[in-house]
Scaffold this active site. Sequence first.
Site, PDB file in Angstrom:
ATOM      1  N   HIS A   1       0.843  -1.190   0.000  1.00  0.00           N
ATOM      2  CA  HIS A   1       0.000   0.000   0.000  1.00  0.00           C
ATOM      3  C   HIS A   1       0.872   1.231   0.000  1.00  0.00           C
ATOM      4  O   HIS A   1       1.923   1.230   0.644  1.00  0.00           O
ATOM      5  CB  HIS A   1      -0.921   0.014   1.237  1.00  0.00           C
TER       6      HIS A   1
ATOM      7  N   ASP B   1      -7.974  -5.489   0.211  1.00  0.00           N
ATOM      8  CA  ASP B   1      -8.478  -6.393  -0.823  1.00  0.00           C
ATOM      9  C   ASP B   1      -8.074  -7.845  -0.605  1.00  0.00           C
ATOM     10  O   ASP B   1      -8.597  -8.743  -1.255  1.00  0.00           O
ATOM     11  CB  ASP B   1      -7.983  -5.930  -2.203  1.00  0.00           C
TER      12      ASP B   1
HETATM   13  N1  CMC Z   1       4.165  -7.815  -4.729  1.00  0.00           N
HETATM   14  C1  CMC Z   1       5.505  -7.756  -4.905  1.00  0.00           C
HETATM   15  N2  CMC Z   1       6.239  -6.636  -4.808  1.00  0.00           N
HETATM   16  C2  CMC Z   1       5.603  -5.508  -4.520  1.00  0.00           C
HETATM   17  C3  CMC Z   1       4.202  -5.475  -4.324  1.00  0.00           C
HETATM   18  C4  CMC Z   1       3.488  -6.680  -4.437  1.00  0.00           C
HETATM   19  N3  CMC Z   1       2.147  -6.705  -4.263  1.00  0.00           N
HETATM   20  N4  CMC Z   1       3.821  -4.205  -4.053  1.00  0.00           N
HETATM   21  C5  CMC Z   1       4.935  -3.464  -4.081  1.00  0.00           C
HETATM   22  N5  CMC Z   1       6.020  -4.243  -4.359  1.00  0.00           N
HETATM   23  C6  CMC Z   1       7.437  -3.825  -4.413  1.00  0.00           C
HETATM   24  C7  CMC Z   1       7.729  -3.028  -5.675  1.00  0.00           C
HETATM   25  O1  CMC Z   1       8.174  -3.859  -6.727  1.00  0.00           O
HETATM   26  C8  CMC Z   1       8.808  -2.098  -5.186  1.00  0.00           C
HETATM   27  O2  CMC Z   1      10.015  -2.839  -5.094  1.00  0.00           O
HETATM   28  P1  CMC Z   1      11.437  -2.121  -5.410  1.00  0.00           P
HETATM   29  O3  CMC Z   1      11.574  -1.047  -4.377  1.00  0.00           O
HETATM   30  O4  CMC Z   1      12.437  -3.204  -5.297  1.00  0.00           O
HETATM   31  O5  CMC Z   1      11.319  -1.569  -6.807  1.00  0.00           O
HETATM   32  C9  CMC Z   1       8.389  -1.766  -3.764  1.00  0.00           C
HETATM   33  O6  CMC Z   1       7.622  -2.909  -3.330  1.00  0.00           O
HETATM   34  C10 CMC Z   1       7.531  -0.495  -3.642  1.00  0.00           C
HETATM   35  O7  CMC Z   1       6.405  -0.657  -4.493  1.00  0.00           O
HETATM   36  P2  CMC Z   1       5.754   0.505  -5.336  1.00  0.00           P
HETATM   37  O8  CMC Z   1       5.090  -0.070  -6.540  1.00  0.00           O
HETATM   38  O9  CMC Z   1       6.749   1.586  -5.568  1.00  0.00           O
HETATM   39  O10 CMC Z   1       4.673   1.016  -4.306  1.00  0.00           O
HETATM   40  P3  CMC Z   1       3.435   1.949  -4.639  1.00  0.00           P
HETATM   41  O11 CMC Z   1       3.154   2.695  -3.410  1.00  0.00           O
HETATM   42  O12 CMC Z   1       3.707   2.738  -5.884  1.00  0.00           O
HETATM   43  O13 CMC Z   1       2.257   0.913  -5.006  1.00  0.00           O
HETATM   44  C11 CMC Z   1       0.501  -0.636  -4.721  1.00  0.00           C
HETATM   45  C12 CMC Z   1       1.301   0.513  -4.090  1.00  0.00           C
HETATM   46  C13 CMC Z   1      -0.693  -0.941  -3.841  1.00  0.00           C
HETATM   47  C14 CMC Z   1      -0.014  -0.187  -6.102  1.00  0.00           C
HETATM   48  C15 CMC Z   1       1.405  -1.877  -4.861  1.00  0.00           C
HETATM   49  O14 CMC Z   1       1.842  -2.306  -3.592  1.00  0.00           O
HETATM   50  C16 CMC Z   1       0.733  -3.027  -5.604  1.00  0.00           C
HETATM   51  O15 CMC Z   1       0.799  -3.079  -6.836  1.00  0.00           O
HETATM   52  N6  CMC Z   1       0.046  -3.985  -4.868  1.00  0.00           N
HETATM   53  C17 CMC Z   1      -0.699  -5.049  -5.507  1.00  0.00           C
HETATM   54  C18 CMC Z   1      -2.060  -4.536  -5.952  1.00  0.00           C
HETATM   55  C19 CMC Z   1      -3.006  -4.302  -4.787  1.00  0.00           C
HETATM   56  O16 CMC Z   1      -3.136  -5.142  -3.905  1.00  0.00           O
HETATM   57  N7  CMC Z   1      -3.711  -3.147  -4.805  1.00  0.00           N
HETATM   58  C20 CMC Z   1      -4.684  -2.799  -3.785  1.00  0.00           C
HETATM   59  C21 CMC Z   1      -4.249  -1.641  -2.954  1.00  0.00           C
HETATM   60  S1  CMC Z   1      -5.226  -1.383  -1.461  1.00  0.00           S
HETATM   61  C22 CMC Z   1      -6.834  -0.963  -1.953  1.00  0.00           C
HETATM   62  C23 CMC Z   1      -6.940   0.141  -2.926  1.00  0.00           C
HETATM   63  O17 CMC Z   1      -6.231   1.155  -2.874  1.00  0.00           O
HETATM   64  O18 CMC Z   1      -7.800   0.025  -3.784  1.00  0.00           O
END
Ligand code: CMC
Length: 428
Positions: A306, A363
């Site tokens: 998140h 989720d």
């Molecule tokens: N699985 C594996 N690696 C992950 C995941 C994951 N679910 N989420 C983040 N990472 C890694 C990402 O690759 C990055 O690694 P590095 O620093 O080595 O490049 C690091 O963690 C930071 O991730 P980010 O993408 O920069 O983080 P963000 O704040 O931009 O994205 C997120 C947040 C929720 C989009 C992301 O964690 C994600 O894609 N999660 C899976 C989808 C999900 O469950 N979404 C629902 C969110 S909660 C409800 C809502 O908002 O609707």
Amino acid sequence: MPDKAEITIGDSVTQWPIDEATIGNHGIDISTLRADTGFVTLDYGFGNTASCESAITYIDGEAGALRYRGYGIEDLARNASFLEVAYLLINGELPTSDQLTKYRNEITMHTLLNEEMKRLFDAFPRAAHPMGILSAATSAMSTFYENYHNPSDPEQVSESSIRLIAKLPTVASFAYKKSIGQPYIYPRNDLDYSSNFLHMMFALPTHEYEVDPVVARALDALLILHADHGQNCSTATVRMAGSSEANMFASVSSGMNALWGPLHGGANQAVIEMLANIKEDGGDYQKYVAEAKDKNDPFRLMGFGHRVYKNFDPRANVLKDFAKDVLEAMGRQDELLDIAAGLEQVALEDDYFIERKLFPNVDFYSGIIFRALGFPVRMFTVLFAIGRLPGWIAQWKEMTEDPRTRIGRPRQVYVGAVDRNFVPLADR
Ligand code: CMC
């Protein structure tokens, strides 16, 4: 607390006022940065940028706290009804008993759709995703209520808000009935909000459907847990669309499309699909955790991570216990819950997830409960949208009432070609 922040650019030092929060991050107000210095800020994903002041929802990502208008969501999910929470978010205070009765009656009196809307549902292909139908129908509602488009008229805003909250479950259940080829079931005014929705979803003209109060109460609590979440992707979209003075129906429809993506609300569908894949694949969580960690593999563990929560998502905590209770109360078992618990355990002990502070989010467990309540997977994001609606409305309203609101229009750092002469087609 300092009252100013300094920015040094080369030899020039400028000072900027601090915008004080009641709790949480204070802001540095750089509204005149470009005019004063010729520079703009660059912040991909807006991870450091506040787009507004807001008094609706407070999130403490480190402590894992979430409050609507100052009230903890655990407290609200346990003790309030969804419409009570909708009233709180939109009006700022919990309703008195009389106010709540009036509000419920107003909502109940507007649950029917204009009959002409039925032709809209008929036009979609049978296999249409209900989120596509939901956003299209919400946008279409604006054509039925053109007298309520003025965001500066409180009466029109209130009428739009009532109609949206009243009609969205009807739209959602019609979208579902369309997708399975069953006749539409009309709303029933003798039922409460969640019971009426369940009835429209699962009743048939040939077969009365008895709403189970356990299911209705669980659904109400789930909607509460989804009701607002600060400046998330869909809410920011609603505000952005509304900043052009687009009407509430059109603005909310924009937010629904943003919610649909698998990184946002679409994750609840993606989680169940992922858990089902793991089950079919023999239940080897480790393999999926390894794939999620592999930088050459685009796979992510859906339902993990998140932008704001770096400790735990309080909604996921409530939902995890809730999932067990609901399954127990309904006398059901779900193998996917065991797979989810196993996957969570493996991921939480893994350095990759620990270092990046990746925890299960809302989720991760909501889909298991939605399944237990009888909802098909493709309706999960629609349920999220029904829950999030009061938040979208509250945020849209707060924006339109704030005299500082200007049309949303980010700047860019241009990195393209500078000045080229046109080359005629024959010479290229
Ligand atoms: N699985 C594996 N690696 C992950 C995941 C994951 N679910 N989420 C983040 N990472 C890694 C990402 O690759 C990055 O690694 P590095 O620093 O080595 O490049 C690091 O963690 C930071 O991730 P980010 O993408 O920069 O983080 P963000 O704040 O931009 O994205 C997120 C947040 C929720 C989009 C992301 O964690 C994600 O894609 N999660 C899976 C989808 C999900 O469950 N979404 C629902 C969110 S909660 C409800 C809502 O908002 O609707």
